[in-house]
Design a protein around this motif. Sequence first.
Motif, PDB file in Angstrom:
ATOM      1  N   GLY A 176       0.829  -1.217   0.000  1.00 38.46           N
ATOM      2  CA  GLY A 176       0.000   0.000   0.000  1.00 38.46           C
ATOM      3  C   GLY A 176       0.854   1.253   0.000  1.00 38.46           C
ATOM      4  N   THR A 177       1.925   1.198   0.774  1.00 41.84           N
ATOM      5  CA  THR A 177       2.826   2.361   0.822  1.00 41.84           C
ATOM      6  C   THR A 177       3.451   2.622  -0.529  1.00 41.84           C
ATOM      7  N   GLN A 178       3.878   1.543  -1.197  1.00 38.19           N
ATOM      8  CA  GLN A 178       4.471   1.712  -2.514  1.00 38.19           C
ATOM      9  C   GLN A 178       3.444   2.251  -3.501  1.00 38.19           C
ATOM     10  N   ALA A 179       2.207   1.757  -3.363  1.00 39.97           N
ATOM     11  CA  ALA A 179       1.160   2.234  -4.271  1.00 39.97           C
ATOM     12  C   ALA A 179       0.880   3.716  -4.027  1.00 39.97           C
ATOM     13  N   LEU A 180       0.880   4.097  -2.707  1.00 36.56           N
ATOM     14  CA  LEU A 180       0.642   5.502  -2.379  1.00 36.56           C
ATOM     15  C   LEU A 180       1.741   6.386  -2.925  1.00 36.56           C
ATOM     16  N   ASN A 181       3.001   5.924  -2.728  1.00 37.00           N
ATOM     17  CA  ASN A 181       4.123   6.701  -3.249  1.00 37.00           C
ATOM     18  C   ASN A 181       4.055   6.811  -4.757  1.00 37.00           C
ATOM     19  N   ALA A 182       3.564   5.742  -5.366  1.00 34.98           N
ATOM     20  CA  ALA A 182       3.481   5.764  -6.830  1.00 34.98           C
ATOM     21  C   ALA A 182       2.417   6.743  -7.298  1.00 34.98           C
ATOM     22  N   GLN A 183       1.460   7.106  -6.401  1.00 40.63           N
ATOM     23  CA  GLN A 183       0.359   7.973  -6.800  1.00 40.63           C
ATOM     24  C   GLN A 183       0.580   9.420  -6.394  1.00 40.63           C
ATOM     25  N   THR A 184       1.707   9.787  -5.798  1.00 40.73           N
ATOM     26  CA  THR A 184       2.001  11.173  -5.408  1.00 40.73           C
ATOM     27  C   THR A 184       3.339  11.618  -5.988  1.00 40.73           C
ATOM     28  N   LYS A 185       3.523  12.920  -5.963  1.00 41.91           N
ATOM     29  CA  LYS A 185       4.807  13.479  -6.381  1.00 41.91           C
ATOM     30  C   LYS A 185       5.031  14.784  -5.631  1.00 41.91           C
ATOM     31  N   VAL A 186       6.268  15.201  -5.576  1.00 44.46           N
ATOM     32  CA  VAL A 186       6.640  16.427  -4.866  1.00 44.46           C
ATOM     33  C   VAL A 186       6.857  17.544  -5.883  1.00 44.46           C
ATOM     34  N   ILE A 187       6.189  18.672  -5.632  1.00 47.29           N
ATOM     35  CA  ILE A 187       6.359  19.857  -6.483  1.00 47.29           C
ATOM     36  C   ILE A 187       7.067  20.935  -5.672  1.00 47.29           C
ATOM     37  N   THR A 188       8.075  21.496  -6.249  1.00 49.92           N
ATOM     38  CA  THR A 188       8.810  22.588  -5.600  1.00 49.92           C
ATOM     39  C   THR A 188       8.754  23.826  -6.486  1.00 49.92           C
ATOM     40  N   GLY A 189       9.109  24.956  -5.908  1.00 53.17           N
ATOM     41  CA  GLY A 189       9.113  26.181  -6.702  1.00 53.17           C
ATOM     42  C   GLY A 189       9.375  27.398  -5.851  1.00 53.17           C
ATOM     43  N   LYS A 190       9.212  28.551  -6.464  1.00 52.06           N
ATOM     44  CA  LYS A 190       9.463  29.825  -5.788  1.00 52.06           C
ATOM     45  C   LYS A 190       8.403  30.833  -6.192  1.00 52.06           C
ATOM     46  N   VAL A 191       7.952  31.627  -5.212  1.00 49.98           N
ATOM     47  CA  VAL A 191       6.942  32.650  -5.456  1.00 49.98           C
ATOM     48  C   VAL A 191       7.592  34.023  -5.301  1.00 49.98           C
ATOM     49  N   THR A 192       7.453  34.842  -6.328  1.00 53.84           N
ATOM     50  CA  THR A 192       8.041  36.183  -6.300  1.00 53.84           C
ATOM     51  C   THR A 192       6.994  37.213  -6.702  1.00 53.84           C
ATOM     52  N   SER A 193       7.334  38.477  -6.490  1.00 53.19           N
ATOM     53  CA  SER A 193       6.437  39.573  -6.860  1.00 53.19           C
ATOM     54  C   SER A 193       6.699  39.995  -8.294  1.00 53.19           C
ATOM     55  N   ALA A 194       5.640  40.206  -9.054  1.00 52.15           N
ATOM     56  CA  ALA A 194       5.788  40.647 -10.433  1.00 52.15           C
ATOM     57  C   ALA A 194       6.286  42.080 -10.505  1.00 52.15           C
ATOM     58  N   GLU A 195       6.140  42.849  -9.421  1.00 52.85           N
ATOM     59  CA  GLU A 195       6.531  44.252  -9.447  1.00 52.85           C
ATOM     60  C   GLU A 195       8.039  44.433  -9.317  1.00 52.85           C
ATOM     61  N   ASP A 196       8.660  43.677  -8.405  1.00 52.14           N
ATOM     62  CA  ASP A 196      10.088  43.887  -8.148  1.00 52.14           C
ATOM     63  C   ASP A 196      10.907  42.609  -8.105  1.00 52.14           C
ATOM     64  N   ASP A 197      10.277  41.484  -8.449  1.00 53.10           N
ATOM     65  CA  ASP A 197      10.965  40.197  -8.510  1.00 53.10           C
ATOM     66  C   ASP A 197      11.478  39.746  -7.155  1.00 53.10           C
ATOM     67  N   MET A 198      10.966  40.324  -6.078  1.00 51.61           N
ATOM     68  CA  MET A 198      11.386  39.939  -4.742  1.00 51.61           C
ATOM     69  C   MET A 198      10.596  38.715  -4.284  1.00 51.61           C
ATOM     70  N   PRO A 199      11.225  37.819  -3.499  1.00 52.58           N
ATOM     71  CA  PRO A 199      10.503  36.659  -2.988  1.00 52.58           C
ATOM     72  C   PRO A 199       9.401  37.083  -2.020  1.00 52.58           C
ATOM     73  N   ILE A 200       8.308  36.303  -1.987  1.00 59.57           N
ATOM     74  CA  ILE A 200       7.187  36.607  -1.107  1.00 59.57           C
ATOM     75  C   ILE A 200       7.034  35.476  -0.097  1.00 59.57           C
ATOM     76  N   PRO A 201       7.338  35.712   1.157  1.00 62.83           N
ATOM     77  CA  PRO A 201       7.128  34.678   2.180  1.00 62.83           C
ATOM     78  C   PRO A 201       5.660  34.612   2.593  1.00 62.83           C
TER      79      PRO A 201
END
Length: 992
Positions: A15-40
């Motif tokens: 079941g664990t293997q099946a669960l892992n097979a059905q998920t994935k990890v998404i990473t990324g970064k969020v910034t401001s369109a006005e000044d390209d600064m990161p937004i926490p």
Amino acid sequence: MKKIAFFLSILLFMGTQALNAQTKVITGKVTSAEDDMPIPGVSISVQGTTLGTVSDMDGNYSLQVPENAKILVFSFVGMKMEEVAIGNQTSVNVQLQSETIGVGEVIVTAYGTTNREAKTGAVGTVTGAQIAEAPVVSVDKALNGKIAGVSVTSNSGQPGAHSDIRIRGTSSINAGNNPLWVVDGIPVVTGNANDFLNTGNALASLNPNDIESITVLKDAAAASIYGSRAANGVVLITTKSGKDGKTSFTARAKFGTSWLANDNDFGIMSADQLLQYQRDAIVNAGKNPDDPMDSYYRPKELLSRPLTNWMDHMTRYGTIQEYEVNATGSNAKGKYYTSLNYNNTDGVFYGVGLDKITGRLNADYKLTDALESGGRVNLSYLEGMDVPMQSLYYSNPAFAGMTILPWTPAYTDEGKHNWEIAENSNQNPRATAEYDDQWGKNYQLMGNIYLQWKPLKQVTMRTTNAIETIHGEGRRFWSAETRSSGATLQTTMSKYQRLTTSNTIEYKDVLLNDHSVRVLAGQEAMKHTSSYQYVYAPGVSMDIPYVQTGTPGSIEAEQGYGARTLLSFFGMLDYNYSDKYFLQASIRMDGSSLFGSNTQWGTFYSVGASWNIHNEGFMDGLSFVDLLKLRGSYGLSGNNNISAYRAFGVYASSAYNGTTGMRPSRPENPNLSWEKNSSWNLGLDFTLFENLDGNIDVYKRKTTDMLLDKNVPQTTGFSSNFLNIGSLDNRGIELQLDYKILNTRDLVWSVGGNISFNKTKILELGDNEEIAYADDGRLRHIVGKSLFTYRLFDYVGVDPTNGEALWRDDAGNISNDYNKAGYTYDYSPEPKFTGGFNTDLAWKGFSLGAFFEFKGGNHVLLIEKRYLSSDGASMNLNQLREAMNYWKEPGDTGVNPKPVAGNGTNSNSFSSTRFLQKGDYLRVKDVTLSYNLSSKLVEKAKIGGMKFYVSAQNIFTFHDVDWWDPERGTDGIGYGIYPMTKAVTGGIELSF
């Protein structure tokens, strides 16, 4: 059993293997369109699920999602929500755009929050970011021109001095006219909190960088819930709370300089000019300026002596420095914000300065799922160094610097300060600033703690309990170096304490899908006490300059105490049907110790309604209309801003036939009550094409039961009594617009502005048609006219045939006899319109903002010119450069009267229109250029962010007032005041 356990382990692993097979990890970064600064703190969630996370301080995030997840939702307050299709991506970077201006903004209101679509009252807002970089010591200075209908008038340019704020005009003669200030839900002490200090502004205890938002409640629907204190509007300040995420720090440093404002080439005469002026005045008087036996002997040899520009001698470049560090963060149970700030400002006059230290801790903690607690604590220490200002004292450097003669030396031959200054009563303000010790200190605590319980989802119960204390001490020491009578000392100790409890219960729910209801009931109580001790000690020792060494038998002391209490019960109802129709009603009962025994309780109320026209079906085809809202309100509020014990009969000491006793000095008035202010408001809010945002308001407010001193028969034993007998009217219109011209990834450009028109009219003054203002004959209160009306002799210019001043009498005839001059009542210090406008331009990491304020339709009276443009009446004083434009020969027009030594014609009367001038101005209030380092550079430096900026305040003012600056206080006749200053500051801000 072992076989069963083994089999279950196999199933769990599969079941664990099946669960892992059905998920994935998404990473990324969020910034401001006005000044390209990161937004926490950005919320990232999987659409249709409860899965989610938030971005860290660098804008990064990581989220495990189901394999079949389709859309990620990115949301953050003040930004447009973004929905991004996942597809086969494992890395999703997003840039968030600023939210469409105005439509969904959260607005702090009385006892809660709302948004622009739901509000029914007239409110204005300023964000903390809009005032953070301005080089101001107190927050009231930062509101100039930013909100329609809000007028801020500076009484002084001295650092830390308080301002007079008028919201929709002036409503009273004898009660206060400044608004109620509420910080984090608790009304606070305002005004000058130290009698020994021109810079004792209680609001200076707040650090402008700690402020999240400022909301101004202008009409009854917004403000009447504050009852007997809301007649002049309410200013709500919300300080910053902790932000979600790990602890982050911000450090700021600011440095700058200031100097005297002077944009009209205003100034005093040079030695050459003054000597020529005086010699001409002597000749015009029929005397010889070269006759050493004449009292007006003015030889040209004076110019060969050491010369001093005394205004330059009295002034310097002021300095500004400020340092701050703050931290914010949270964990699973709580969040916090804390800051520490130090500000040092040296004024442009020697001996004037301000040191301020503030510390704040805001904390919120979730005790259980239903129970929350928290507190707000602000500590401050303020020390102001002072010199005598605000009057035409000989030791006032602003006045003496213009009057002392240029050939009077600044120093003796031994290099010491010169005291032989006959024209200034042998006073030298520059030396006074060095030898005399004059200061005031305030120690202030402003704190509250709350407990909030939600026994049901729809019900919130909250108790907030607050304390505010101000301990002040002051010292005025006149050194024997500056006084022939010896050293003298004055000291004072003062204490203000305010205890407040506020308790509310709120029910909030949505019924049958379309009916939103909010009901709030509450109780508040406040006790305010004040006390002072004052000691006067002449002849103190220079070695031990304390009271104990004063002259025995000459030491004087006094003390005082005052108290006031307020008990209130209130309720509010908010109703919303289908986000189209809104209704708000409020009622409050106040009981106050300030008023008579028969009238201690009053009831105040308001009702407001609004219609979101844009949500109606017939608007579907008008896609360019994002918001169209019609508002209306009516309500009654009060003004209790009077001193304590006015309703009581009091006694005073009196001497009779050699015996000292007590006698009645004021009659009691058991019916004394608060002034009442009824107002209606009609408003329209709109947002068009997503970028044009605005509102229009029309209002009328009427003050009744206005407090006045009424003359009573002398047979009562008194000459007057304080009664509720007057009324006046304010009416006006306000317009506020904001427009985002460009809104691209690299370039954002927005402009905005506001203007308001207000007119006051006195309706009733009891048995009088006209009364004097503050015992000053130059200003009057007159039935049928504006609240303030100048009463001045009608000066009409100069006779071109002989250079004499001309006056108009009551019949309209022109005469050169001052004693025949009639009065004119055609001018007022009240502005007819006020406002401001701004522009903000952001390109990549750069940002340029400029803000302008303006005021017009008012007049100011330059009383100092009686001495500084005296037509020869003040031959022992320097004169203004503009006085050089005087009559010299027949036919001269547009000039000053001819100077005559010893002039006794009263041509320089300060009770005439001669020195009355239009007070209109347009001020470049603030220009700020900043740069945020790009995220790439920030990442290399391993910090959260870095910002540099330079800001200029009051850098130029367009006006026609022949003085340093056009502002002269709300009454237009302020004199001897510390002039407005210009300032340029630069700063750096680091976050990590």
